[in-house]
Design a protein around this motif. Sequence first.
Motif, mmCIF file in Angstrom:
data_model
loop_
_atom_site.group_PDB
_atom_site.id
_atom_site.type_symbol
_atom_site.label_atom_id
_atom_site.label_comp_id
_atom_site.label_asym_id
_atom_site.label_seq_id
_atom_site.Cartn_x
_atom_site.Cartn_y
_atom_site.Cartn_z
ATOM 1 N N ASP A 1 0.821 -1.209 0.000
ATOM 2 C CA ASP A 1 0.000 0.000 0.000
ATOM 3 C C ASP A 1 0.854 1.259 0.000
ATOM 4 O OD1 ASP A 1 -2.412 -1.331 -0.091
ATOM 5 O OD2 ASP A 1 -2.750 -1.285 2.073
ATOM 6 N N ASP B 1 -6.372 -4.259 -6.080
ATOM 7 C CA ASP B 1 -6.590 -4.212 -4.633
ATOM 8 C C ASP B 1 -7.652 -5.222 -4.204
ATOM 9 O OD1 ASP B 1 -4.735 -2.340 -3.957
ATOM 10 O OD2 ASP B 1 -6.111 -0.640 -3.939
ATOM 11 N N GLN C 1 -6.899 -8.549 -1.921
ATOM 12 C CA GLN C 1 -7.558 -8.779 -0.639
ATOM 13 C C GLN C 1 -8.274 -10.130 -0.624
ATOM 14 O OE1 GLN C 1 -7.111 -6.963 2.026
ATOM 15 N NE2 GLN C 1 -5.870 -5.472 0.870
#
Length: 348
Positions: free
Chosen positions: A270, A336, A340
């Motif tokens: 990130d 993203d 995840q």
Amino acid sequence: MVQAKSAFWQNIVDAAQQHPAVEGLDKLPFFTLAPMEAVTDTVFRRVVAKAAAPDAFYTEFTNARSISHPKAKFTVQGRLFFVPEEQTPIAQLWGDRPIDFELGVADCKARGFEAVDINMGCPDSTVIKNGGGSGLIKDPDRAAELIAAAKTAGLPISVKTRLGFNKLDTFREWIPFLLKQDIQVLTIHLRTRKEMSKVPAHFEFIDEILKMRDEIAPDTLIQINGDIKDRQQGLELAKAHPGIDGIMIGRGIFESPFAFEDTPVEHTLDDSLNLLRMQLDLHDEFDAQFGPTNFQKLKRFFKIYVRGFSYASDLRIALMETKSTDEVRQILNDFDQQWQEKKQNKNE
């Protein structure tokens, strides 16, 4: 280390001492980000400052003639642009006519720049054909004329150069010649023009160069450039060669945007991708102010942020196929979500 000749450079030297002390160094060298074509504009400088700022920045190198040319002057506006929130960068200029440096440095002063660096090391054949960059190594008299002309505006003037054009031992005449020109800082890329970046930097000549400085111009700061990837490597080089005043990092920034941090830490994915998002936003702001730029040039930065993790190569391939910043954002958002989901499935 020596005292700088101007308040501007002394402030940089003093700022360097605010970093954590390092065993084996009585005085810390200052660190700078090298001027790089189509790289070190206001957008990327602000991204690097967010990640881990050096003690000083340079602009992209700019043609001195273009600054005052009635038609070309509009093309350099973006190259010399900086925002008030930035640490004022050092303007780097190239060219071969004294009048262009006289007018160009005066223009830089009016824009708010506090120091100017003259490029006498660029290996690009087009720049050399036009009498600038490393071509000046073969024309010392012209180099001296450019330095003298640049000084007329009253700003601190420095020079960035190479060891020689074709032959290594050229530096034993070229470096002393430059030291006699009463410049503020001499930055030396430790290769010849002929060597480009194809051979290791010649660190073995550092002590000889420092001795030249001490004998000829003891108040001129010496900055070393070439094959230095991060602050830690630069500090080790300074330990090995007492007397180095500054360390310039160039291509190392493409291996890590955090190259200038005091203490290396493990950054998250990130952290890196958020810097990329920041660059996308600033890129769009820049485009809105100065007109559309070539989106393809933005792609050279993707590898800085997208490396060192699973699926990095897949993400880079996808990003390289994009045609706009919005497409890049969409791919990052999709990544993203997929990332995840993969982590969640792994934990179940």
